[in-house]
Design an enzyme around this catalytic site. Structure first.
Site, PDB file in Angstrom:
ATOM      1  N   ASP A  33      -9.268 -14.619 -12.642  1.00 56.37           N
ATOM      2  CA  ASP A  33      -9.892 -13.308 -12.504  1.00 56.37           C
ATOM      3  C   ASP A  33     -11.248 -13.474 -11.817  1.00 56.37           C
ATOM      4  OD1 ASP A  33      -9.495 -10.371 -14.175  1.00 56.37           O
ATOM      5  OD2 ASP A  33     -11.475 -10.812 -13.336  1.00 56.37           O
ATOM      6  N   ILE A  34     -11.560 -12.530 -10.922  1.00 56.72           N
ATOM      7  CA  ILE A  34     -12.809 -12.627 -10.155  1.00 56.72           C
ATOM      8  C   ILE A  34     -14.034 -12.395 -11.046  1.00 56.72           C
ATOM      9  CG2 ILE A  34     -13.005 -10.210  -9.396  1.00 56.72           C
ATOM     10  CD1 ILE A  34     -13.476 -11.374  -6.524  1.00 56.72           C
ATOM     11  N   ASN A  91      -2.988  -3.732 -19.293  1.00 58.82           N
ATOM     12  CA  ASN A  91      -3.420  -2.343 -19.317  1.00 58.82           C
ATOM     13  C   ASN A  91      -2.424  -1.487 -18.538  1.00 58.82           C
ATOM     14  OD1 ASN A  91      -5.903  -2.649 -20.749  1.00 58.82           O
ATOM     15  ND2 ASN A  91      -6.789  -3.583 -18.925  1.00 58.82           N
ATOM     16  N   GLU A  99      -7.416  -0.842 -13.732  1.00 52.84           N
ATOM     17  CA  GLU A  99      -8.119  -0.722 -12.445  1.00 52.84           C
ATOM     18  C   GLU A  99      -7.197  -0.963 -11.264  1.00 52.84           C
ATOM     19  OE1 GLU A  99     -11.432  -3.406 -12.271  1.00 52.84           O
ATOM     20  OE2 GLU A  99     -12.295  -2.633 -14.129  1.00 52.84           O
ATOM     21  N   VAL A 100      -6.342  -1.952 -11.389  1.00 53.41           N
ATOM     22  CA  VAL A 100      -5.519  -2.358 -10.242  1.00 53.41           C
ATOM     23  C   VAL A 100      -4.071  -1.940 -10.504  1.00 53.41           C
ATOM     24  CG1 VAL A 100      -4.756  -4.267  -8.798  1.00 53.41           C
ATOM     25  CG2 VAL A 100      -7.053  -4.316  -9.819  1.00 53.41           C
ATOM     26  N   HIS A 104      -0.065  -6.469 -14.115  1.00 55.67           N
ATOM     27  CA  HIS A 104      -0.645  -7.789 -14.329  1.00 55.67           C
ATOM     28  C   HIS A 104      -0.885  -8.000 -15.815  1.00 55.67           C
ATOM     29  CE1 HIS A 104      -3.881  -4.911 -13.505  1.00 55.67           C
ATOM     30  NE2 HIS A 104      -4.617  -5.584 -14.367  1.00 55.67           N
ATOM     31  N   HIS A 106      -3.314 -10.185 -18.368  1.00 57.38           N
ATOM     32  CA  HIS A 106      -4.515 -11.014 -18.531  1.00 57.38           C
ATOM     33  C   HIS A 106      -4.189 -12.099 -19.557  1.00 57.38           C
ATOM     34  CE1 HIS A 106      -7.480  -7.956 -16.861  1.00 57.38           C
ATOM     35  NE2 HIS A 106      -6.458  -7.168 -17.124  1.00 57.38           N
TER      36      HIS A 106
END
Ligand code: 5GP
Length: 121
Positions: A33-34, A91, A99-100, A104, A106
Site C-alpha cells: 500500500d502506498i 471495503n 476509495e478505489v 482489493h 488489505h
C-alpha cells in the site's frame, strides 16, 4: 456500479503506473500500500475487473474465487505474518469509505493492531 477501467488499480494491472509487487499469479497481484497503516500493509487484487467484494462474490467464476483467496493466504505466508497474526479487510461502498473501485483485500500486520473499527465522519 459499472467497473471503471481507468481506476488506479486497473492502471497498476496494466503496468501503466508502478507498484511494489510482492506476489503475482494467474488470479491475483499483491503490492505494498502506498500509505501503509501498519508495519506490513499489502493490497491483494484480482486480475479480473470487479468493483468490490459484492461484485466479485456475485459474478466471479469458482476458479477466480478459489484462486484469489488461495493467493491471499499465500501472500500472508510469504510475508511471514501468518506466524505473528494479521488482519484481512475489504471495503465495499460508501459507508466503508472504499476509495478505489477495484476489489482489493488489505492484509495488515507486522505488529499489534488497533481495534477493528474506528468511527469517523
Ligand atoms: P480502500 O479505502 O479503497 O479500501 O483502500 C484503498 C487503498 O489503496 C488505500 O489504503 C490507499 O493508500 C491505497 N492506494 C491508493 N492509491 C494507490 C496507489 O497508487 N498505489 C498503491 N500502492 N496504493 C494505493
Amino acid at each position: 456500479m459499472a467497473y471503471d477501467p481507468d481506476n488506479i488499480f486497473a492502471k497498476i494491472l496494466r503496468r501503466e503506473i508502478p507498484n511494489k509487487t510482492v506476489y503475482e499469479d494467474e488470479f491475483a497481484l499483491a503490492f505494498h500500500d502506498i500509505h501503509p497503516q501498519a508495519p506490513v500493509h499489502v493490497l491483494v487484487i484480482p486480475k479480473g475487473a470487479y468493483v468490490s467484494m459484492d461484485d466479485f462474490s456475485r459474478t466471479a467464476s469458482p476458479a477466480e474465487l478459489q484462486g484469489f483467496f488461495a493467493a491471499v493466504g499465500a501472500v500472508a505466508r510469504q510475508l511471514g505474518i501468518d506466524r505473528t497474526g494479521y488482519r484481512m479487510l475489504a471495503n465495499h461502498g460508501a459507508d466503508s469509505h472504499q476509495e478505489v473501485p477495484h476489489f482489493h483485500v488489505h492484509l495488515v500486520g507486522g505488529g499489534p493492531l488497533g481495534s477493528l473499527l474506528t468511527k469517523r465522519g
